[in-house]
Design a protein around this motif. Structure first.
Motif, PDB file in Angstrom:
ATOM      1  N   MET A 183       5.808 -21.890 -40.110  1.00 52.55           N
ATOM      2  CA  MET A 183       6.516 -22.333 -38.916  1.00 52.55           C
ATOM      3  C   MET A 183       5.507 -22.777 -37.876  1.00 52.55           C
ATOM      4  SD  MET A 183       9.534 -19.656 -38.114  1.00 52.55           S
ATOM      5  CE  MET A 183      11.112 -19.917 -38.815  1.00 52.55           C
ATOM      6  N   ASN A 184       5.904 -23.773 -37.145  1.00 54.48           N
ATOM      7  CA  ASN A 184       5.016 -24.208 -36.076  1.00 54.48           C
ATOM      8  C   ASN A 184       5.455 -23.584 -34.755  1.00 54.48           C
ATOM      9  OD1 ASN A 184       7.125 -25.721 -35.027  1.00 54.48           O
ATOM     10  ND2 ASN A 184       6.485 -27.594 -36.048  1.00 54.48           N
ATOM     11  N   LEU A 185       4.670 -23.808 -33.738  1.00 51.73           N
ATOM     12  CA  LEU A 185       4.918 -23.196 -32.433  1.00 51.73           C
ATOM     13  C   LEU A 185       6.272 -23.615 -31.866  1.00 51.73           C
ATOM     14  CD1 LEU A 185       3.989 -21.490 -30.073  1.00 51.73           C
ATOM     15  CD2 LEU A 185       2.790 -23.505 -29.175  1.00 51.73           C
ATOM     16  N   GLU A 186       6.645 -24.864 -32.053  1.00 52.30           N
ATOM     17  CA  GLU A 186       7.920 -25.365 -31.525  1.00 52.30           C
ATOM     18  C   GLU A 186       9.101 -24.620 -32.158  1.00 52.30           C
ATOM     19  OE1 GLU A 186       9.898 -29.660 -31.663  1.00 52.30           O
ATOM     20  OE2 GLU A 186       7.879 -29.656 -30.776  1.00 52.30           O
ATOM     21  N   GLN A 187       9.040 -24.420 -33.452  1.00 53.28           N
ATOM     22  CA  GLN A 187      10.114 -23.697 -34.142  1.00 53.28           C
ATOM     23  C   GLN A 187      10.167 -22.233 -33.700  1.00 53.28           C
ATOM     24  OE1 GLN A 187       8.838 -24.574 -38.146  1.00 53.28           O
ATOM     25  NE2 GLN A 187      10.544 -26.016 -38.458  1.00 53.28           N
ATOM     26  N   LEU A 188       9.008 -21.626 -33.522  1.00 53.23           N
ATOM     27  CA  LEU A 188       8.967 -20.238 -33.072  1.00 53.23           C
ATOM     28  C   LEU A 188       9.537 -20.087 -31.670  1.00 53.23           C
ATOM     29  CD1 LEU A 188       5.463 -19.178 -34.443  1.00 53.23           C
ATOM     30  CD2 LEU A 188       7.702 -18.399 -35.254  1.00 53.23           C
ATOM     31  N   LEU A 189       9.214 -21.017 -30.786  1.00 53.68           N
ATOM     32  CA  LEU A 189       9.750 -20.962 -29.429  1.00 53.68           C
ATOM     33  C   LEU A 189      11.271 -21.154 -29.428  1.00 53.68           C
ATOM     34  CD1 LEU A 189       6.996 -22.963 -27.505  1.00 53.68           C
ATOM     35  CD2 LEU A 189       7.479 -20.503 -27.358  1.00 53.68           C
ATOM     36  N   ALA A 190      11.762 -22.049 -30.258  1.00 49.96           N
ATOM     37  CA  ALA A 190      13.206 -22.266 -30.359  1.00 49.96           C
ATOM     38  C   ALA A 190      13.883 -21.018 -30.906  1.00 49.96           C
ATOM     39  CB  ALA A 190      13.498 -23.471 -31.249  1.00 49.96           C
ATOM     40  N   ARG A 191      13.274 -20.402 -31.902  1.00 54.70           N
ATOM     41  CA  ARG A 191      13.842 -19.168 -32.483  1.00 54.70           C
ATOM     42  C   ARG A 191      13.856 -18.047 -31.461  1.00 54.70           C
ATOM     43  NH1 ARG A 191      17.560 -16.897 -35.082  1.00 54.70           N
ATOM     44  NH2 ARG A 191      16.952 -15.091 -36.283  1.00 54.70           N
ATOM     45  N   ALA A 192      12.802 -17.917 -30.676  1.00 54.51           N
ATOM     46  CA  ALA A 192      12.740 -16.892 -29.641  1.00 54.51           C
ATOM     47  C   ALA A 192      13.856 -17.114 -28.610  1.00 54.51           C
ATOM     48  CB  ALA A 192      11.374 -16.898 -28.960  1.00 54.51           C
ATOM     49  N   GLN A 193      14.133 -18.365 -28.271  1.00 52.16           N
ATOM     50  CA  GLN A 193      15.208 -18.672 -27.328  1.00 52.16           C
ATOM     51  C   GLN A 193      16.569 -18.330 -27.929  1.00 52.16           C
ATOM     52  OE1 GLN A 193      14.949 -19.519 -24.087  1.00 52.16           O
ATOM     53  NE2 GLN A 193      17.153 -19.200 -24.077  1.00 52.16           N
ATOM     54  N   GLU A 194      16.767 -18.619 -29.200  1.00 54.57           N
ATOM     55  CA  GLU A 194      18.018 -18.264 -29.876  1.00 54.57           C
ATOM     56  C   GLU A 194      18.236 -16.757 -29.858  1.00 54.57           C
ATOM     57  OE1 GLU A 194      17.803 -19.796 -33.832  1.00 54.57           O
ATOM     58  OE2 GLU A 194      17.975 -21.886 -33.203  1.00 54.57           O
ATOM     59  N   ILE A 195      17.181 -16.007 -30.111  1.00 52.41           N
ATOM     60  CA  ILE A 195      17.276 -14.551 -30.110  1.00 52.41           C
ATOM     61  C   ILE A 195      17.613 -14.044 -28.710  1.00 52.41           C
ATOM     62  CG2 ILE A 195      15.942 -12.423 -30.406  1.00 52.41           C
ATOM     63  CD1 ILE A 195      14.456 -13.908 -32.708  1.00 52.41           C
ATOM     64  N   GLU A 196      16.983 -14.609 -27.700  1.00 49.87           N
ATOM     65  CA  GLU A 196      17.263 -14.214 -26.316  1.00 49.87           C
ATOM     66  C   GLU A 196      18.729 -14.473 -25.961  1.00 49.87           C
ATOM     67  OE1 GLU A 196      16.687 -12.513 -22.707  1.00 49.87           O
ATOM     68  OE2 GLU A 196      15.221 -12.600 -24.327  1.00 49.87           O
ATOM     69  N   THR A 197      19.239 -15.626 -26.371  1.00 51.74           N
ATOM     70  CA  THR A 197      20.650 -15.962 -26.114  1.00 51.74           C
ATOM     71  C   THR A 197      21.572 -14.985 -26.837  1.00 51.74           C
ATOM     72  OG1 THR A 197      20.082 -18.295 -25.823  1.00 51.74           O
ATOM     73  CG2 THR A 197      22.374 -17.781 -26.297  1.00 51.74           C
ATOM     74  N   ALA A 198      21.247 -14.644 -28.073  1.00 50.92           N
ATOM     75  CA  ALA A 198      22.054 -13.690 -28.840  1.00 50.92           C
ATOM     76  C   ALA A 198      22.060 -12.321 -28.170  1.00 50.92           C
ATOM     77  CB  ALA A 198      21.534 -13.584 -30.270  1.00 50.92           C
ATOM     78  N   ILE A 199      20.926 -11.892 -27.664  1.00 53.27           N
ATOM     79  CA  ILE A 199      20.841 -10.602 -26.970  1.00 53.27           C
ATOM     80  C   ILE A 199      21.723 -10.607 -25.727  1.00 53.27           C
ATOM     81  CG2 ILE A 199      19.305  -9.094 -25.638  1.00 53.27           C
ATOM     82  CD1 ILE A 199      17.095  -9.839 -27.697  1.00 53.27           C
ATOM     83  N   LEU A 200      21.693 -11.688 -24.969  1.00 55.64           N
ATOM     84  CA  LEU A 200      22.536 -11.783 -23.768  1.00 55.64           C
ATOM     85  C   LEU A 200      24.019 -11.740 -24.136  1.00 55.64           C
ATOM     86  CD1 LEU A 200      20.598 -14.463 -21.684  1.00 55.64           C
ATOM     87  CD2 LEU A 200      20.782 -12.003 -21.226  1.00 55.64           C
ATOM     88  N   ASN A 201      24.398 -12.451 -25.195  1.00 60.93           N
ATOM     89  CA  ASN A 201      25.801 -12.454 -25.627  1.00 60.93           C
ATOM     90  C   ASN A 201      26.250 -11.075 -26.085  1.00 60.93           C
ATOM     91  OD1 ASN A 201      26.115 -15.190 -25.070  1.00 60.93           O
ATOM     92  ND2 ASN A 201      25.623 -15.818 -27.144  1.00 60.93           N
TER      93      ASN A 201
END
Length: 62
Positions: free
Chosen positions: A1-19
């Motif tokens: 995985m590249n940095l862009e994919q990791l950052l996108a995944r981290a954002q998805e996880i953050e959104t899931a935690i908020l939900n």
């Protein structure tokens, strides 16, 4: 995985935690309300959602 994919995944996880946090808070509210109504029923207090029924009366003829 590249940095862009990791950052996108981290954002998805953050959104899931908020939900999930929002859903958990809502469940805590539902639990508190349910416990409140259980306590009211156990105390013998009338439940507000119960329809009030008046006893039948003879009709008044004038």
């Amino acid at each position: 995985m590249n940095l862009e994919q990791l950052l996108a995944r981290a954002q998805e996880i953050e959104t899931a935690i908020l939900n999930i946090t929002s859903q958990l808070n809502a469940l805590h509210g539902h639990k508190a309300e349910t416990l409140h109504w259980i306590q009211r029923v156990q105390e013998g207090a009338p439940v507000e959602n119960t329809p009030q029924v008046e006893p039948p009366q003879e009709p008044v003829v004038e």
